[in-house]
Design an enzyme around this catalytic site. Sequence first.
Site, short mmCIF file in Angstrom:
data_model
loop_
_atom_site.label_atom_id
_atom_site.label_comp_id
_atom_site.label_asym_id
_atom_site.label_seq_id
_atom_site.Cartn_x
_atom_site.Cartn_y
_atom_site.Cartn_z
CG HIS A 73 -34.49 89.61 131.58
ND1 HIS A 73 -33.19 89.56 131.24
CD2 HIS A 73 -34.43 88.14 130.40
CE1 HIS A 73 -33.08 88.37 131.53
NE2 HIS A 73 -33.12 87.64 130.23
CG ASP A 124 -34.34 70.10 121.82
OD1 ASP A 124 -35.04 70.15 121.31
OD2 ASP A 124 -33.15 69.87 122.01
N GLY A 125 -36.20 71.74 123.89
CA GLY A 125 -37.49 72.75 122.82
C GLY A 125 -38.13 72.58 122.18
N PRO A 150 -27.06 74.48 120.47
CG PRO A 150 -26.77 73.85 122.47
CD PRO A 150 -25.38 74.46 121.21
CG ASP A 204 -27.09 84.32 118.64
OD1 ASP A 204 -28.07 85.65 118.04
OD2 ASP A 204 -26.39 84.86 119.52
CD GLN A 243 -24.72 76.35 126.78
OE1 GLN A 243 -25.15 76.73 125.33
NE2 GLN A 243 -26.03 76.33 127.04
CG ASP A 282 -34.75 83.91 126.71
OD1 ASP A 282 -33.57 84.92 126.33
OD2 ASP A 282 -33.98 84.21 127.97
#
Length: 284
Positions: A65, A141-142, A166, A162, A34, A159
């Site tokens: 947060h 990668d989560g 990714p 949008d 990005q 967290d």
Amino acid sequence: MDETPRWMREQLHGDYAQAMRVDDVLYDSQTDHQRLRVIQNETFGRVLTLDDVVQVTEKDNFIYHEMLTHVPIFAHGAATRICIVGGGDGGMAREALRHKTVKHITMVEIDAGVVEFSKRYLPTISDGAFDDPRLDLVIADGSDFMKTTKGGYDVIIVDSTDPIGPGEALYSNNFYANARKALKDGGIIVTQNGVPFMQGDELTRTMRAFQALFADATCYLATVPSYAGGPMAFGWGTDSGARHTDVNTLQTRFCASGIRPQYYTAEVHKAAFALPGYIRKLFP
């Protein structure tokens, strides 16, 4: 000399855009994933954007947060192991690490570039969190991480950006199912679900998945000025009764923690789960 102010136009929604004055550009780079920019704005301070969409600002990030960390941690009451998916700016880790009872945090961030430039250009947001020995930073990668982790987490905080690019995989049913397996008994997952007035489908999709996975599936709210369009929704999923922890118990835990937030209070915690009718209608 042209003194016309420069403006950044954020076009996240099809029928609505917002603009922020650019007093200075402090960073501008294209990573593998990005475009990252840090701009300076008089009201919001330093502002991080990803593909020209505001992600975090120095001046109002405390709301976002604090509410994504303190609400589940204080509601749980005995959380020691936390997993943060995303959060490369370090703000979520910063707030979670304020809890002395938290012994370990796994932070899974897909883009190492976000972490490195946040340390350099947004140091007040992480506020030393990356140097805390309780934090284990995993560049991955989560979604892939959640498939393979042994889990054992009391709280999982998603967290995410949008659901485009990714971040899209972090809104899938498979991701949520794997996250459910990674929670201990009584664990809680919370998620970033955008501004429901503008992004109602995001909340509906998450609530549909959570209702199939958890005994208690809902959301709570907070208003973050730089995320325009109304209050933000944070998804909530658990099999415990932690959402119903009474305000006196929350206040006792809060006082014992020694934490001094700018937004969170025990009363705000309880009130955040009171949902307006138009948001309730977004639930499946």
